[in-house]
Scaffold this active site. Sequence first.
Site, PDB file in Angstrom:
ATOM      1  CG  ASP A 139     -74.102  22.768 -23.718  1.00 12.37           C
ATOM      2  OD1 ASP A 139     -73.218  22.264 -24.435  1.00 12.37           O
ATOM      3  OD2 ASP A 139     -74.365  23.985 -23.748  1.00 12.37           O
ATOM      4  CG  ASP A 173     -71.177  23.410 -27.167  1.00  8.04           C
ATOM      5  OD1 ASP A 173     -71.352  22.365 -26.502  1.00  8.04           O
ATOM      6  OD2 ASP A 173     -71.360  24.551 -26.684  1.00  8.04           O
ATOM      7  CE1 TYR A 180     -75.429  26.654 -20.072  1.00  7.87           C
ATOM      8  CE2 TYR A 180     -73.433  25.798 -21.091  1.00  7.87           C
ATOM      9  CZ  TYR A 180     -74.794  26.026 -21.125  1.00  7.87           C
ATOM     10  OH  TYR A 180     -75.536  25.629 -22.207  1.00  7.87           O
ATOM     11  CD  GLU A 226     -76.508  26.190 -28.804  1.00  5.05           C
ATOM     12  OE1 GLU A 226     -76.268  27.412 -28.783  1.00  5.05           O
ATOM     13  OE2 GLU A 226     -75.683  25.318 -28.461  1.00  5.05           O
TER      14      GLU A 226
END
Length: 488
Positions: free
Chosen positions: A74, A77, A226, A466
Amino acid sequence: MPTLFPLLSLSLLLLSLPSSSAFEYSDALHKSILFFEGQRSGKLPPTQRLQWRGNSGLSDGSSANVDLVGGYYDGGDNVKFGLPMAFTITMLAWSVIEFGDRMAGEKDYAAAAVRWGSDYLLKAATVSPNALYVQVADPNADHRCWERPEDMDTPRNIYKVTNQNPGSDVAAETAAALAAASIVFQHSDPSYSSRLLQTAKKVFDFADRFRGSYSDSLSSVVCPFYCSYSGYQDELLWGAAWLQRASGNATYMSYIKSNGHVLGAEDDDFSFSWDDKRVGTKVLLSKAFLEQKVAGLQLYKVHTDNYICSLVPGSSGFQAQYTPGGLLYRETGSNLQYVTSTAFLLLTYSKYLSSSGGYTNCGSTTVSASTLISLAKKQVDYILGENPAKISYMVGFGGKYPLHVHHRGSSIPSTRALPGHISCNDGFQYLHSSSPNPNVLVGAIVGGPDSSDGFADDRANYQQSEPSTYINAPMVGALAFFAGAATA
Ligand SMILES: *[C@@H]1O[C@H](CO)[C@@H](O)[C@H](O)[C@H]1NC(C)=O
């Protein structure tokens, strides 16, 4: 301008403008798609262009004797999270569906990016009956390490939703992604397209029959990462809307008509994202009303107009927040996801309005399709560099862009540059290093600036630095819109 160049016609004037005064939207489009190659999990194909990445996660699923190789990480990571991955594929597919005809040579690459995800979602939905695999890797264990995906030796636990432990949110989003992808491949690969659509129908049926949120069934591994804060009703409608568009089957239209009340009008805070699908569903359903005058769907245009008015400063219903530099602002963390999804919805709705001669009324103000396009352009241009910090928030685009992106693979020297294994704890020196990332994650759009247009370019500040697949996915469509317009 006309007073400075009184003798030049408008077209000559446009031709004589230096190219630096406008962004190279086609270059940004190219890079926004290339980014997805950096997020690939699995065995990379010979056509892989981003060369610093290698194979990873080649035994994902083997602990249960299933094949869950492939798909996307995603963000920074090495976890494969099903809900944001499926949303990413839905939005990438929607980008191709609406604006693929403006992508020129990039269209095949965009379709390949969709397929990398839809291939994985097909596996996740079909490897065992009455189950949908929705995650690979324990995120708590993954986050305790700073490792290249190619070196990964953290637990690759797999998680599924079933009729006993349901996850209607993640399942209906997966159905939406498969249905939207089936439209992308309708002409180029009809048999693949029909497999996607048949699977979408089954997954939607599973989502609808066994109701519950995956945040309850899989709480400790999906929350807070999430967590489905908005519940699953929004995904059920969104999934039905995509199945309706992909299949034209009246079953889904009647489902929408009898369940549409759950979309909410009064309490919708208009935050279209991997979690909340309400506004996207409204825009999607307004197409059928605007273009085909489908009875009973006028409500969705009314709701969409409320959303549009919430974004237009000075109009009645205005409630959005903008930074002093003009950026739509919703949240400290990963704010640009809301900016790219909003730009996409503005452009998509402007397309539906244009094709039907419609417009939006915000009180006494009339908002035309061209106003929506200028609103979207302002947001897109801000991301590409027209902002107080004079920085492009797309990595590798323009003269100045983030160099300390919060991303394991990008921040650690590649396996080609440094072939030995770099273990869990040994990677942290790269997270904490002040040096620029050695591998440029070309095309990645990062979380973005704060509410006063400030940006740190600090790898430790993951909220700003990120990237994520769901920030980029709607931007692919928005950039195609402007790239196509520039060369038309
Ligand atoms: C429409 O979808 C329903 C539910 O999946 C199915 O039972 C029906 O056969 C479909 N109708 C057509 C015409 O494909």
